[in-house]
Design a protein around this motif. Structure first.
Motif, mmCIF file in Angstrom:
data_model
loop_
_atom_site.group_PDB
_atom_site.id
_atom_site.type_symbol
_atom_site.label_atom_id
_atom_site.label_comp_id
_atom_site.label_asym_id
_atom_site.label_seq_id
_atom_site.Cartn_x
_atom_site.Cartn_y
_atom_site.Cartn_z
ATOM 1 N N TYR A 1 1.662 -86.986 6.746
ATOM 2 C CA TYR A 1 2.891 -86.610 6.044
ATOM 3 C C TYR A 1 3.756 -87.835 5.777
ATOM 4 O O TYR A 1 3.564 -88.891 6.396
ATOM 5 C CB TYR A 1 3.680 -85.568 6.852
ATOM 6 N N GLU A 2 4.696 -87.676 4.856
ATOM 7 C CA GLU A 2 5.658 -88.726 4.525
ATOM 8 C C GLU A 2 7.041 -88.091 4.447
ATOM 9 O O GLU A 2 7.209 -87.043 3.809
ATOM 10 C CB GLU A 2 5.350 -89.363 3.171
ATOM 11 N N LEU A 3 8.015 -88.726 5.072
ATOM 12 C CA LEU A 3 9.405 -88.295 4.931
ATOM 13 C C LEU A 3 9.997 -88.974 3.705
ATOM 14 O O LEU A 3 9.897 -90.195 3.552
ATOM 15 C CB LEU A 3 10.218 -88.671 6.170
ATOM 16 N N LYS A 4 10.593 -88.200 2.819
ATOM 17 C CA LYS A 4 11.172 -88.745 1.596
ATOM 18 C C LYS A 4 12.695 -88.809 1.661
ATOM 19 O O LYS A 4 13.305 -89.738 1.148
ATOM 20 C CB LYS A 4 10.724 -87.906 0.392
ATOM 21 N N THR A 5 13.314 -87.805 2.249
ATOM 22 C CA THR A 5 14.756 -87.806 2.481
ATOM 23 C C THR A 5 15.018 -87.139 3.820
ATOM 24 O O THR A 5 14.457 -86.076 4.110
ATOM 25 C CB THR A 5 15.518 -87.034 1.386
ATOM 26 N N ASN A 6 15.849 -87.779 4.633
ATOM 27 C CA ASN A 6 16.267 -87.198 5.910
ATOM 28 C C ASN A 6 17.696 -87.654 6.166
ATOM 29 O O ASN A 6 17.966 -88.488 7.024
ATOM 30 C CB ASN A 6 15.326 -87.633 7.030
ATOM 31 N N GLN A 7 18.600 -87.105 5.385
ATOM 32 C CA GLN A 7 20.011 -87.485 5.477
ATOM 33 C C GLN A 7 20.873 -86.449 4.751
ATOM 34 O O GLN A 7 20.365 -85.652 3.971
ATOM 35 C CB GLN A 7 20.229 -88.865 4.850
ATOM 36 N N ARG A 8 22.160 -86.455 5.077
ATOM 37 C CA ARG A 8 23.137 -85.583 4.407
ATOM 38 C C ARG A 8 22.740 -84.106 4.463
ATOM 39 O O ARG A 8 23.006 -83.339 3.544
ATOM 40 C CB ARG A 8 23.337 -86.018 2.955
ATOM 41 N N GLY A 9 22.060 -83.730 5.553
ATOM 42 C CA GLY A 9 21.687 -82.335 5.724
ATOM 43 C C GLY A 9 20.509 -81.888 4.882
ATOM 44 O O GLY A 9 20.251 -80.694 4.761
#
Length: 203
Positions: A67-75
């Motif tokens: 897997y790849e995390l693309k966005t993990n911010q601002r909820g």
């Protein structure tokens, strides 16, 4: 301020030398219901891909999931599940599926949720992609007719990335066609209560 959520990498038990499955699990969320909802969606989607790619096929020679995390911010949590399998032949097959969540509520976003109701988001996105196809001289299997209403997407910082599966619009050699679109270019049609507006507020 919404801090990034904690992610642990889990490995599917009973893995063998030819099967390696790694997937993300959200942990330590204050809202345990949201955490359960997100993790259930991840595992359900992963299982669907594994079945589609022959996880139980007697001819399976290799299967790798990551897997790849693309966005993990601002909820907002937006990630890609990537599964490759090989059962013989000229080459293997890969499927990428993206999931985007509100980490406070566990809500999973579909493409339509990103835009104002009644906005012709399909046409706007299709027009942008059609122009990119021309600009980048992308080889197509047939003339581009536009995106599906539920086209694959993920959010990466200040861009919405629309993409297509192998063979969906291009020959295998082109891989996955990805089309990053700056959120600001969509400002007039984005849902003010959706994740794109939350990301754009910090551009």
């Amino acid at each position: 301020m919404d801090l990034p959520v904690s992610i642990e990498t889990k490995k599917l038990p009973h893995a063998t030398s030819k099967v390696k499955v790694y997937y993300p699990v959200v942990v330590h969320l204050q809202n345990t219901n949201a955490q359960s909802t997100i993790n259930h969606a991840i595992v359900t989607t992963l299982n669907e891909i594994l079945v589609e790619l022959g996880f139980h096929d007697a001819n399976l020679l290799e299967l790798i999931a990551s897997y790849e995390l693309k966005t993990n911010q601002r909820g907002i949590l937006s990630l890609n599940l990537i599964v490759y399998s090989f059962t013989g032949g000229a080459h293997g097959m890969t499927i990428v599926k993206s999931l985007t969540f509100d980490t406070k509520t566990g809500k999973q976003y579909e493409l339509k949720d990103l835009f104002k109701k009644g906005s012709d988001y399909e046409k706007k996105l299709s027009d942008i992609i059609s122009q990119r196809i021309k600009d980048w001289n992308i080889e197509l299997l047939e003339p581009f007719k536009g995106i599906r209403s539920d086209q694959d997407f993920y959010i990466a910082d200040t861009s919405l990335v629309i993409y297509f599966q192998l063979y969906e619009i291009t020959p295998y050699v082109w891989g996955f066609p990805y089309f990053p679109i700056p959120i600001l270019d969509l400002a007039d049609i984005i849902n003010p209560d959706g994740p794109l507006n939350r990301m754009m507020a910090f551009t």
